[in-house]
Scaffold this motif. Structure first.
Motif, PDB file in Angstrom:
ATOM      1  N   PHE A 264      -5.271  -0.980  -4.410  1.00 27.28           N
ATOM      2  CA  PHE A 264      -5.568  -0.754  -2.986  1.00 27.28           C
ATOM      3  C   PHE A 264      -4.541   0.189  -2.358  1.00 27.28           C
ATOM      4  N   GLY A 265      -5.031   1.018  -1.442  1.00 25.16           N
ATOM      5  CA  GLY A 265      -4.172   2.008  -0.810  1.00 25.16           C
ATOM      6  C   GLY A 265      -2.982   1.375  -0.097  1.00 25.16           C
ATOM      7  N   ILE A 266      -3.202   0.222   0.523  1.00 29.57           N
ATOM      8  CA  ILE A 266      -2.139  -0.387   1.340  1.00 29.57           C
ATOM      9  C   ILE A 266      -0.953  -0.800   0.468  1.00 29.57           C
ATOM     10  N   GLU A 267      -1.177  -0.937  -0.843  1.00 28.98           N
ATOM     11  CA  GLU A 267      -0.081  -1.333  -1.734  1.00 28.98           C
ATOM     12  C   GLU A 267       0.984  -0.236  -1.875  1.00 28.98           C
ATOM     13  N   HIS A 268       0.695   0.964  -1.365  1.00 27.70           N
ATOM     14  CA  HIS A 268       1.731   2.008  -1.363  1.00 27.70           C
ATOM     15  C   HIS A 268       2.743   1.774  -0.234  1.00 27.70           C
ATOM     16  N   TRP A 269       2.436   0.857   0.646  1.00 25.93           N
ATOM     17  CA  TRP A 269       3.389   0.472   1.701  1.00 25.93           C
ATOM     18  C   TRP A 269       3.757  -0.987   1.479  1.00 25.93           C
ATOM     19  N   ASP A 270       4.891  -1.414   2.010  1.00 26.18           N
ATOM     20  CA  ASP A 270       5.362  -2.770   1.762  1.00 26.18           C
ATOM     21  C   ASP A 270       4.911  -3.698   2.888  1.00 26.18           C
ATOM     22  N   VAL A 271       3.609  -3.958   2.927  1.00 26.67           N
ATOM     23  CA  VAL A 271       3.095  -4.872   3.951  1.00 26.67           C
ATOM     24  C   VAL A 271       2.207  -5.919   3.290  1.00 26.67           C
ATOM     25  N   LYS A 272       1.928  -6.964   4.035  1.00 25.13           N
ATOM     26  CA  LYS A 272       1.163  -8.086   3.492  1.00 25.13           C
ATOM     27  C   LYS A 272      -0.075  -8.301   4.357  1.00 25.13           C
ATOM     28  N   PRO A 273      -1.194  -7.645   4.007  1.00 17.64           N
ATOM     29  CA  PRO A 273      -2.380  -7.794   4.866  1.00 17.64           C
ATOM     30  C   PRO A 273      -2.895  -9.224   4.890  1.00 17.64           C
ATOM     31  N   ASP A 274      -3.429  -9.637   6.040  1.00 23.92           N
ATOM     32  CA  ASP A 274      -4.079 -10.949   6.151  1.00 23.92           C
ATOM     33  C   ASP A 274      -5.549 -10.835   5.769  1.00 23.92           C
ATOM     34  N   ILE A 275      -6.074  -9.596   5.894  1.00 22.61           N
ATOM     35  CA  ILE A 275      -7.484  -9.339   5.585  1.00 22.61           C
ATOM     36  C   ILE A 275      -7.592  -7.936   4.978  1.00 22.61           C
ATOM     37  N   ILE A 276      -8.417  -7.816   3.939  1.00 24.79           N
ATOM     38  CA  ILE A 276      -8.767  -6.489   3.392  1.00 24.79           C
ATOM     39  C   ILE A 276     -10.286  -6.387   3.410  1.00 24.79           C
ATOM     40  N   THR A 277     -10.781  -5.194   3.738  1.00 25.53           N
ATOM     41  CA  THR A 277     -12.228  -4.962   3.659  1.00 25.53           C
ATOM     42  C   THR A 277     -12.486  -3.828   2.675  1.00 25.53           C
ATOM     43  N   SER A 278     -13.669  -3.841   2.064  1.00 26.08           N
ATOM     44  CA  SER A 278     -14.064  -2.693   1.251  1.00 26.08           C
ATOM     45  C   SER A 278     -15.579  -2.655   1.106  1.00 26.08           C
ATOM     46  N   ALA A 279     -16.055  -1.620   0.418  1.00 23.26           N
ATOM     47  CA  ALA A 279     -17.490  -1.389   0.199  1.00 23.26           C
ATOM     48  C   ALA A 279     -17.594  -0.211  -0.773  1.00 23.26           C
ATOM     49  N   LYS A 280     -18.446   0.750  -0.482  1.00 17.45           N
ATOM     50  CA  LYS A 280     -18.576   2.019  -1.215  1.00 17.45           C
ATOM     51  C   LYS A 280     -18.321   1.940  -2.723  1.00 17.45           C
TER      52      LYS A 280
END
Ligand code: PLP
Length: 435
Positions: A264-280
């Motif tokens: 996931f793209g957000i893993e390039h930053w050091d954050v901890k999402p509470d929710i991830i969305t995807s599709a496509k």
């Protein structure tokens, strides 16, 4: 391919009927739009028999190749066995996919809700955040894209994709982390992440001060592949949490290894999402939408909720097959390797062609912003159209984005090769030469 090998274009019956019987808002690319009839691997064919290298994958959706035999076999077998159940009964592909997603997502993300599109995935995320926090306001970014429901449309940060004004109250737009056109006129080395501080300012001045969530794409897709600077999301997460909000990463375009190395793209930053969305790209072309949340968030979703096609065994089988293939063929690494090679070639084109203002992206998500003048950065959407026509003539399909279509977007298949990149670069070079 050699352009002289391209067959003469015939007036397509499908295009004619499209223009007559579909909403005009369903706009097609190219002066003479094309109708596609077949796809195989990286290539598609139109109904006049012309072959194209597909470097956009139906907007980053055909992720592991057209008619991929492994994905197709899994889909066909599932279709023959059980096509639909509704969410009123468990089905093994849905349960298995949910388990796998809990394993590959970062942090404590655990519980999934499946739908059929990115719009529904984002709607679900916003609903879940509001229910979990008991708050009603959401911070999103200018230049973002979320889809076309009332909620998603109210989140979109492009006038061009907002046929109606905001339909849902409480969605506010912070400045985008758009370094090439910094909204504060700064440069990444001296800005102190002013765009992240704008999230704080927007919360403090345009909301009640307590928000349900901040939602953003790790790389802004429709916005023209805007890549936030290092440290941006870390600071935004801090601000969001201070104001009671959850962090939602919209991975509709950036998921599944597209940005290289990571799922996931957000893993390039050091954050901890509470929710991830995807599709496509999750379904390689099969309709699918997905929202995953921590148990703490998901368990606060009260009562009943239902999406008829959510968790459809055929879509779930496709999702599982795509993830398995990405793992077994190590496509996250391929995205990094081939993406880096592509980027190198794009930087060479930038040296050669003044029309290129900026090259940006990660992995196999690379964009090229065109400008009339590198000093003034006056956008050059007309040049984008010129490059479109020439690359099509050369047998290559590309995409565009950015406000008013000033950015060329490429989303090659995750299993693309350096030879595919060379073919794309040759076509782009020919296009830029005409600008
Ligand atoms: C980042 C992002 N979120 C949400 C959506 C909406 O997805 P869909 O068109 O499947 O509803 C899109 C579509 O392009 C998108 O790019």
């Amino acid at each position: 391919m050699n352009p002289t090998e391209q067959k003469k274009t015939t007036v397509s019956e499908a295009v004619k009927k499209h223009k007559e019987f579909l909403f005009p808002a369903v706009a097609m690319y190219y002066q003479e739009p094309i109708a596609l009839v077949k796809g195989e691997g990286e290539y598609v064919w139109d109904d006049a028999g012309n072959r194209y290298l597909d470097c956009f994958g139906g907007v980053l959706t055909v992720s592991v190749g057209h008619a991929n035999p492994r994905i197709n076999t899994a889909i066909i077998e599932q279709t023959k066995t059980l096509q639909h159940t509704s969410a009123l009964y468990a089905n093994k592909p849905q349960s298995d996919l949910a388990e796998k997603l809990a394993e590959i997502t970062p942090g404590d993300l655990k519980k999934s809700f499946f739908t059929s599109s990115g719009t529904e995935a984002d709607d679900t995320a916003i609903m879940a955040a509001k229910l979990a926090t008991g708050r009603g306001e959401i911070v999103v970014l200018r230049h973002s894209y979320s889809g076309r429901s009332a909620t998603a449309l109210s989140s979109v940060g492009h006038s061009t994709w907002r046929p109606l004004p905001s339909q849902v109250a409480g969605i506010v737009h912070a400045r985008a982390p758009y370094c090439y056109r910094c909204p504060f006129g700064m440069t990444p080395d001296n800005c102190g992440a002013a765009c992240a501080e704008d999230v704080r300012d927007v919360i403090e001045t345009t909301t009640t001060g307590e928000i349900a969530a901040f939602m953003a794409e790790p790389i802004m897709g429709v916005g023209g592949f805007i890549v936030p600077p290092a440290g941006y999301f870390e600071r935004v997460e801090e601000i969001t949490r201070k104001h009671g909000g959850l962090f939602i990463a919209d991975e509709v375009q950036t998921g599944w290894g597209r940005t290289g190395d990571k799922w996931f793209g957000i893993e390039h930053w050091d954050v901890k999402p509470d929710i991830i969305t995807s599709a496509k790209g999750m379904g390689n072309g099969v309709p699918i939408g997905w929202t995953i949340a921590t148990a703490a968030v998901a368990d606060k979703f009260p009562g009943l909720t239902f999406a008829t096609f959510g968790g459809n065994p055929v879509s779930m089988t496709a999702g599982l097959a795509v993830i398995k293939l990405i793992e077994e063929e190590d496509l996250r690494t391929n995205c990094k390797t081939v993406g880096d090679y592509f980027r190198e070639k794009l930087e060479e084109l930038k040296e050669k062609h003044q029309i290129i203002g900026d090259v940006r992206g990660m992995g196999l998500m690379q964009g090229i912003e065109l400008v009339k003048n590198r000093e003034t950065k006056e956008p050059a959407p007309e040049a984008v159209l010129k490059v479109f026509e020439e690359t099509k003539r050369q047998g290559v399909l590309i995409g565009k984005g950015g406000l008013y279509g000033k950015v060329i977007r490429t989303g090659m298949m995750l299993n693309s090769t350096k030879a595919n990149v060379d073919e794309l670069i040759k076509a782009l070079d020919a296009g830029f030469t005409l600008c």
